[in-house]
Design an enzyme around this catalytic site. Structure first.
Site, PDB file in Angstrom:
ATOM      1  N   SER A 113     -57.362  25.744   0.444  1.00  0.00           N
ATOM      2  CA  SER A 113     -56.989  27.122   0.170  1.00  0.00           C
ATOM      3  C   SER A 113     -57.868  27.653  -0.971  1.00  0.00           C
ATOM      4  CB  SER A 113     -55.492  27.202  -0.144  1.00  0.00           C
ATOM      5  OG  SER A 113     -55.033  28.518  -0.118  1.00  0.00           O
ATOM      6  N   ASP A 268     -53.146  29.699  10.936  1.00  0.00           N
ATOM      7  CA  ASP A 268     -53.078  29.912   9.490  1.00  0.00           C
ATOM      8  C   ASP A 268     -52.966  31.410   9.226  1.00  0.00           C
ATOM      9  OD1 ASP A 268     -53.617  30.192   6.758  1.00  0.00           O
ATOM     10  OD2 ASP A 268     -55.005  28.499   6.725  1.00  0.00           O
TER      11      ASP A 268
END
Length: 317
Positions: A113, A268
Site C-alpha cells: 500500500s 482492491d
C-alpha cells in the site's frame, strides 16, 4: 492444488530501540529473526499505520534478519500524530539511518500500500542500498488514485459507508473531501480532530478487505485513528511531497535492475489494479501477480500466499 501459504509462527523481536532523527522525532525500531540471516526491512502502510507483531511473520525467522519500524508520528514513534518534519523525504532519510544502524550494505525492501510507494521512492533515491523489492497493493500517489478513493470512485461500491464519511461535511465541502477533512484534522479542538479521524480511518478499515473483517473496528481506536488520519491526510493534501505527478513511474529506469515482485488483488478498492498494471507495464522485468478473489489487505489468503512465496524465493539471493 498447492496448499495456501500462511504466516510463519509468531516470534519476538530480539532488540528494540529509538532512533533520534535530530529534528524532533524518535523513531521506534525493532530487529527480529536471525542476526546472521538475509537483511530485510518491512515498510508499513498508511501513511500513519504503524507496525504490528504479525508483520514479522512474513519472513522466515531462520533465514531473515528483519528491521521493522514505526514511521514518524505513528505506532510507538514519538511525538504521536505529529505532522512537523514529516514528509516522504524525511522517511527516506530515516530508512537509510536504520540501514546504517543495522550495519548492512543492502537489504530486501518489503512494502505494501503506502509502503509500496515509500519503498519505490526509497529505492529510486538509494538504489545501491536495495537487493530486492517485494511490493503489494500498489499505490503510486497520482492524483487520479486519490480522486478514486476520496472523491467518488470507490464510494460507488460502498455508498452507505461513504455517506457516513461525508456526514461531517457541508454540500460545498464535499467537492474536496481531503481539504475539508484537513481543516478538521488540524483543528485546535481535540474533539473535532478525533471525530474526523475516526470517520476517515473507519472508511479505510471497512474497504480494504474483499469481505467484511472483524479487524475493521480497530481503525476506530483513538490513538490509531488520530495518527492514521492526520498523517495520511497530511501526505495526501501535499501530493505525497512528490515533485511530479508520475514520479515513481518516470524513474523506473533507476531501479530496473533490482529483482522485484509486484502483487495486487483483483478487487482492491483502496488501490485499483490499474496502479499495479501501470507499474508492471513500465517495469516488465519485475514479476507480476494478479490475485483473483482478493482485495487490498496483505493477509487475504491469495495475497499472503504470494507474499510468503516471494520472501522465501529471495532467501540466499
Amino acid at each position: 492444488m498447492t496448499e495456501p501459504r500462511k504466516l510463519y509462527p509468531a516470534y519476538d523481536a530480539y532488540k528494540t530501540g529509538y532512533l533520534d532523527t535530530g529534528d524532533g522525532h524518535q523513531i521506534y525500531w525493532e530487529l527480529c529473526g536471525n542476526p546472521e540471516g538475509k537483511p530485510a526491512i518491512f515498510i508499513h502502510g498508511g501513511p500513519g499505520g504503524g507496525i504490528a507483531n504479525y508483520h514479522r511473520q512474513l519472513f522466515d525467522p531462520e533465514h531473515y534478519h528483519v528491521m521493522l519500524f514505526d514511521q514518524r508520528g505513528c505506532g510507538r514513534s514519538k511525538p504521536h500524530a505529529s505532522l512537523e518534519n514529516n514528509t516522504t523525504w524525511h522517511l527516506i532519510d530515516d530508512i537509510e539511518r536504520l540501514r546504517k544502524l543495522m550495519r548492512v550494505d543492502k537489504w530486501l525492501v518489503f512494502g505494501g500500500s503506502w509502503g509500496s510507494t515509500l519503498s519505490l521512492a526509497y529505492a529510486q533515491k538509494h538504489p545501491s542500498s536495495v537487493s530486492e523489492l517485494v511490493l503489494r497493493g500498489i499505490f503510486l500517489l497520482r492524483p487520479q488514485e486519490l480522486q478514486w478513493y476520496y472523491q467518488g470512485g470507490a464510494a460507488r461500491f460502498f455508498p452507505e459507508k461513504w455517506g457516513r464519511t461525508l456526514s461531517l461535511l457541508s454540500e460545498e465541502e464535499r467537492t474536496d473531501m481531503i481539504k475539508a477533512y484537513n481543516k478538521r484534522l488540524t483543528s485546535n479542538d481535540p474533539a473535532v480532530q478525533l471525530e474526523a479521524a475516526r470517520l476517515w480511518s473507519i472508511w479505510e478499515g471497512e474497504t480494504v478487505t474483499l469481505l467484511p473483517s472483524v479487524h475493521a473496528d480497530s481503525f476506530a481506536e483513538e490513538q490509531f485513528a488520530l495518527a492514521f488520519a492526520r498523517i495520511e491526510n497530511h501526505y495526501f493534501i501535499n501530493n505525497g511531497f512528490m515533485d511530479e505527478t508520475q514520479q515513481l513511474l518516470d524513474h523506473i529506469d533507476v531501479i530496473r535492475h533490482i529483482p522485484a515482485v509486484i502483487i495486487h488483488g483483483r478487487y482492491d478498492m483502496a488501490c485499483q489494479l490499474q496502479n499495479a498494471w501501470d507499474l508492471a507495464k513500465s517495469w516488465p522485468e519485475a514479476e507480476f501477480y494478479i490475485v483473483e478473489g482478493a482485495g487490498h489487505s496483505f493477509d487475504e489468503p491469495g495475497i499472503l500466499h504470494q507474499l510468503i512465496d516471494a520472501t522465501d524465493k529471495f532467501i540466499g539471493k
